[in-house]
Scaffold this active site. Structure first.
Site, short mmCIF file in Angstrom:
data_model
loop_
_atom_site.label_atom_id
_atom_site.label_comp_id
_atom_site.label_asym_id
_atom_site.label_seq_id
_atom_site.Cartn_x
_atom_site.Cartn_y
_atom_site.Cartn_z
N ALA A 271 20.00 -25.63 -76.25
CA ALA A 271 21.04 -24.77 -75.69
C ALA A 271 20.47 -23.43 -75.27
N PHE B 201 21.14 -30.08 -68.34
CA PHE B 201 20.19 -30.93 -67.58
C PHE B 201 19.18 -31.62 -68.51
N LYS C 81 14.12 -15.76 -73.87
CA LYS C 81 13.48 -16.95 -74.44
C LYS C 81 12.28 -16.53 -75.31
N THR D 157 29.29 -24.50 -71.03
CA THR D 157 29.34 -23.42 -70.05
C THR D 157 29.38 -24.10 -68.68
N ASP E 39 29.77 -23.33 -79.97
CA ASP E 39 28.69 -22.37 -79.70
C ASP E 39 27.62 -22.49 -80.78
N ARG F 83 13.46 -12.80 -54.79
CA ARG F 83 14.04 -12.48 -56.09
C ARG F 83 13.34 -11.24 -56.65
N PRO F 84 14.07 -10.26 -57.21
CA PRO F 84 13.38 -9.10 -57.79
C PRO F 84 12.48 -9.52 -58.96
N GLU G 192 21.14 -20.15 -71.93
CA GLU G 192 21.38 -19.76 -70.55
C GLU G 192 20.01 -19.88 -69.89
N TYR H 206 15.84 -13.54 -68.38
CA TYR H 206 15.81 -14.90 -68.94
C TYR H 206 14.56 -15.10 -69.80
N HIS I 202 9.92 -11.36 -59.00
CA HIS I 202 9.62 -12.79 -58.91
C HIS I 202 8.21 -13.11 -59.40
N THR J 6 10.09 -22.30 -72.74
CA THR J 6 9.62 -22.34 -71.35
C THR J 6 8.25 -21.68 -71.18
N ASP J 7 7.57 -22.05 -70.11
CA ASP J 7 6.29 -21.38 -69.79
C ASP J 7 6.51 -19.95 -69.29
N GLU J 8 7.79 -19.63 -68.93
CA GLU J 8 8.04 -18.31 -68.33
C GLU J 8 7.80 -17.17 -69.31
P1 NAD Z 1 20.94 -25.99 -68.59
O1 NAD Z 1 21.37 -24.63 -68.18
O2 NAD Z 1 21.05 -27.12 -67.61
O3 NAD Z 1 21.74 -26.45 -69.89
C1 NAD Z 1 21.98 -25.60 -70.97
C2 NAD Z 1 23.05 -26.24 -71.85
O4 NAD Z 1 23.27 -25.36 -72.97
C3 NAD Z 1 24.40 -26.42 -71.15
O5 NAD Z 1 24.92 -27.69 -71.43
C4 NAD Z 1 25.26 -25.32 -71.76
O6 NAD Z 1 26.65 -25.67 -71.82
C5 NAD Z 1 24.66 -25.21 -73.15
N1 NAD Z 1 24.90 -23.89 -73.75
C6 NAD Z 1 24.75 -22.68 -73.16
N2 NAD Z 1 25.08 -21.70 -74.02
C7 NAD Z 1 25.44 -22.32 -75.19
C8 NAD Z 1 25.87 -21.85 -76.45
N3 NAD Z 1 26.02 -20.55 -76.68
N4 NAD Z 1 26.13 -22.75 -77.42
C9 NAD Z 1 26.01 -24.08 -77.18
N5 NAD Z 1 25.62 -24.58 -75.99
C10 NAD Z 1 25.33 -23.71 -75.01
O7 NAD Z 1 19.45 -25.82 -69.09
P2 NAD Z 1 18.25 -26.86 -69.10
O8 NAD Z 1 17.53 -26.76 -67.82
O9 NAD Z 1 18.75 -28.17 -69.55
O10 NAD Z 1 17.32 -26.22 -70.21
C11 NAD Z 1 17.38 -26.65 -71.56
C12 NAD Z 1 16.36 -25.86 -72.37
O11 NAD Z 1 15.07 -26.07 -71.85
C13 NAD Z 1 16.59 -24.36 -72.32
O12 NAD Z 1 16.35 -23.84 -73.61
C14 NAD Z 1 15.58 -23.85 -71.31
O13 NAD Z 1 15.20 -22.53 -71.60
C15 NAD Z 1 14.46 -24.82 -71.54
N6 NAD Z 1 13.57 -25.07 -70.38
C16 NAD Z 1 14.11 -25.42 -69.17
C17 NAD Z 1 13.25 -25.70 -68.10
C18 NAD Z 1 13.78 -26.14 -66.75
O14 NAD Z 1 13.00 -26.29 -65.81
N7 NAD Z 1 15.08 -26.41 -66.60
C19 NAD Z 1 11.87 -25.59 -68.27
C20 NAD Z 1 11.37 -25.22 -69.52
C21 NAD Z 1 12.23 -24.98 -70.56
P1 TYD Z 2 14.23 -22.08 -60.09
O1 TYD Z 2 14.57 -23.51 -59.84
O2 TYD Z 2 15.35 -21.09 -60.14
O3 TYD Z 2 13.33 -22.03 -61.40
P2 TYD Z 2 12.50 -20.79 -62.06
O4 TYD Z 2 12.91 -19.53 -61.44
O5 TYD Z 2 12.90 -20.89 -63.48
O6 TYD Z 2 11.05 -21.12 -61.82
O7 TYD Z 2 13.24 -21.60 -58.95
C1 TYD Z 2 12.00 -22.27 -58.73
C2 TYD Z 2 11.26 -21.49 -57.69
O8 TYD Z 2 11.97 -21.61 -56.45
C3 TYD Z 2 11.19 -20.02 -57.98
O9 TYD Z 2 9.93 -19.52 -57.56
C4 TYD Z 2 12.30 -19.41 -57.14
C5 TYD Z 2 12.35 -20.33 -55.96
N1 TYD Z 2 13.68 -20.48 -55.32
C6 TYD Z 2 13.82 -20.35 -53.95
O10 TYD Z 2 12.84 -20.07 -53.21
N2 TYD Z 2 15.05 -20.53 -53.40
C7 TYD Z 2 16.14 -20.81 -54.15
O11 TYD Z 2 17.27 -20.92 -53.60
C8 TYD Z 2 15.99 -20.97 -55.57
C9 TYD Z 2 17.17 -21.30 -56.45
C10 TYD Z 2 14.72 -20.81 -56.11
#
Ligand code: NAD
Ligand code: TYD
Length: 351
Positions: A80, A10, A162, A34, A57, A290-291, A82, A158, A293, A132-134
């Site tokens: 990259a 994404f 991170k 993946t 990878d 979610r456990p 999970e 997760y 949460h 991430t902020d998490e």
């Molecule tokens: P995503 O899950 O959509 O994409 C992850 C990508 O990494 C996928 O294309 C997957 O194929 C690839 N990948 C997974 N394992 C791999 C491996 N072993 N080797 C090579 N490629 C691999 O995640 P995203 O939402 O795009 O997040 C990207 C980064 O930003 C992550 O590091 C995540 O922790 C961080 N992040 C995400 C958010 C969010 O809201 N989505 C917020 C803050 C930080």
């Molecule tokens: P999510 O998009 O999974 O991001 P994160 O857990 O990394 O913050 O979830 C965002 C918020 O929405 C989180 O508090 C969990 C909640 N949530 C729901 O209430 N229902 C859902 O089906 C999902 C996927 C998330």
């Protein structure tokens, strides 16, 4: 060129598209593909020789070393991972392998490459780690937002993975001098978001007439950032961030989940009303929480603003409207993701 990992996911895909549009510099994109990696996200780059895609990878040290030597990137950006908390609860192993062991292997390969560079190539090289902020844990209702000085208190598999990767990146700077930058961002939303995460899940379930699952009481708070603003923040940190520093990235958009769900429903009521004229909010269903949460995340992004002059361009209202519209305008992308057809497309294209 720059070397991006996870560029079919994404945020990575949005970044690659944004980078090529804004900077024009070539991108080497390593992604394992993946379930979360989708080359359809990059379909508009077909035939664009500024983009080189390699399926692999980030933990494959031989492959990464070979790519670094062959392509001589000036920077490596590590997207990259999970990334889905719920998946990490059901099966943490992949999170440890990719986010911890994979980052470690990548750091080692990059350290060897950087160690062999000379002069300005070595001086100007950067390793940017996207996090991430998490990692900071959960806030109570009235606590101030996370600054970069907040202690690490990860609560899910997760966020723990991170956090571990952030610590490795920090240590590779302090111990080996690797020129690193780390960004810790709040929840992103926007185009190409896999519909397992809240906002895209609500949009696609609403349109399919399915229930809209809200965990617990729906009062958990997240701080939402439009993905293109995250991309511009990363570009700015890469360009001007101080080596070894951490920058928090956020949109100043704290919202309880239930408000997010209602906002999406209201936009859909306006843009694609239900056939029976009823409100989409009728589909909202409260489900088991979610456990573990985390109750609230909030980012204090003042360092990035004051040091590097970055601010988000979108408000939540403008960003969420663009997002809902994008999902309505891209039913084929949604259908392929839901049916798994995007994976068949990868087979056809790349084998
Ligand atoms: P995503 O899950 O959509 O994409 C992850 C990508 O990494 C996928 O294309 C997957 O194929 C690839 N990948 C997974 N394992 C791999 C491996 N072993 N080797 C090579 N490629 C691999 O995640 P995203 O939402 O795009 O997040 C990207 C980064 O930003 C992550 O590091 C995540 O922790 C961080 N992040 C995400 C958010 C969010 O809201 N989505 C917020 C803050 C930080
Ligand atoms: P999510 O998009 O999974 O991001 P994160 O857990 O990394 O913050 O979830 C965002 C918020 O929405 C989180 O508090 C969990 C909640 N949530 C729901 O209430 N229902 C859902 O089906 C999902 C996927 C998330």
């Amino acid at each position: 060129m720059i070397f991006v990992t996870g560029g079919a996911g994404f945020i990575g895909a949005n970044f690659v598209l944004d980078w090529l549009a804004a900077a024009g510099e070539s991108v080497l994109n390593l992604d394992k593909l993946t379930y979360a990696g989708n080359l359809e996200n990059l379909a508009t780059l077909d035939g664009d020789d500024r983009h080189t895609f390699v399926q692999g990878d980030l933990g494959d040290a031989t492959l990464v070393a070979e790519l670094l030597t062959r392509h001589q990137p000036r920077a490596v950006l590590n997207f990259a991972a999970e990334s889905h908390v719920d998946r990490s609860i059901h099966g943490p192993e992949d999170f440890i392998q990719t986010n911890v062991v994979g980052t470690f292997r990548l750091l080692e390969a990059v350290r060897a490459y950087w160690g062999g560079l000379q002069g300005s190539a070595k001086e100007n090289f950067r390793f940017l780690h996207v996090s991430t902020d998490e990692v900071y844990g959960s806030l109570t209702k009235d606590e101030p937002a996370f600054t970069e000085a907040h202690s690490y208190e990860p609560n899910s598999p997760y966020s723990a993975s991170k956090a571990a990767s952030d610590h490795l990146v920090r240590a590779w700077h302090h111990t080996y001098g690797l020129p690193v930058l780390t960004t810790n961002c709040s929840n992103n939303y926007g185009p190409y978001h896999f519909p397992e995460k809240l906002i895209p899940l609500i949009i696609v379930n609403a349109l399919a007439g399915k229930s809209l699952p809200v965990y617990g009481d729906g009062m958990q708070v997240r701080d939402w950032l439009y993905v293109k603003d995250h991309c511009s923040a990363i570009r700015r940190v890469l360009e001007a961030g101080r080596v070894g520093e951490v920058y928090n990235v956020g949109g100043w958009n704290e919202k309880p989940n239930i408000d997010i769900v209602h906002t999406v429903c209201t936009l859909l009521d306006e843009l694609r009303p239900r056939d029976d004229g009823q409100a989409y909010s009728r589909q909202i269903t409260y489900v088991t929480d979610r456990p573990g949460h985390d109750r609230r995340y909030a980012i204090d992004a003042r360092k990035l603003e004051q040091e590097l002059g970055w601010k988000p361009a979108e408000t939540f209202e403008t960003g969420i409207r663009k997002t809902v519209r994008w999902y309505l305008d891209n039913p084929k992308w949604v259908a392929n993701v839901q049916s798994g057809a995007y994976r068949a497309w990868v087979q056809k294209q790349y084998t």
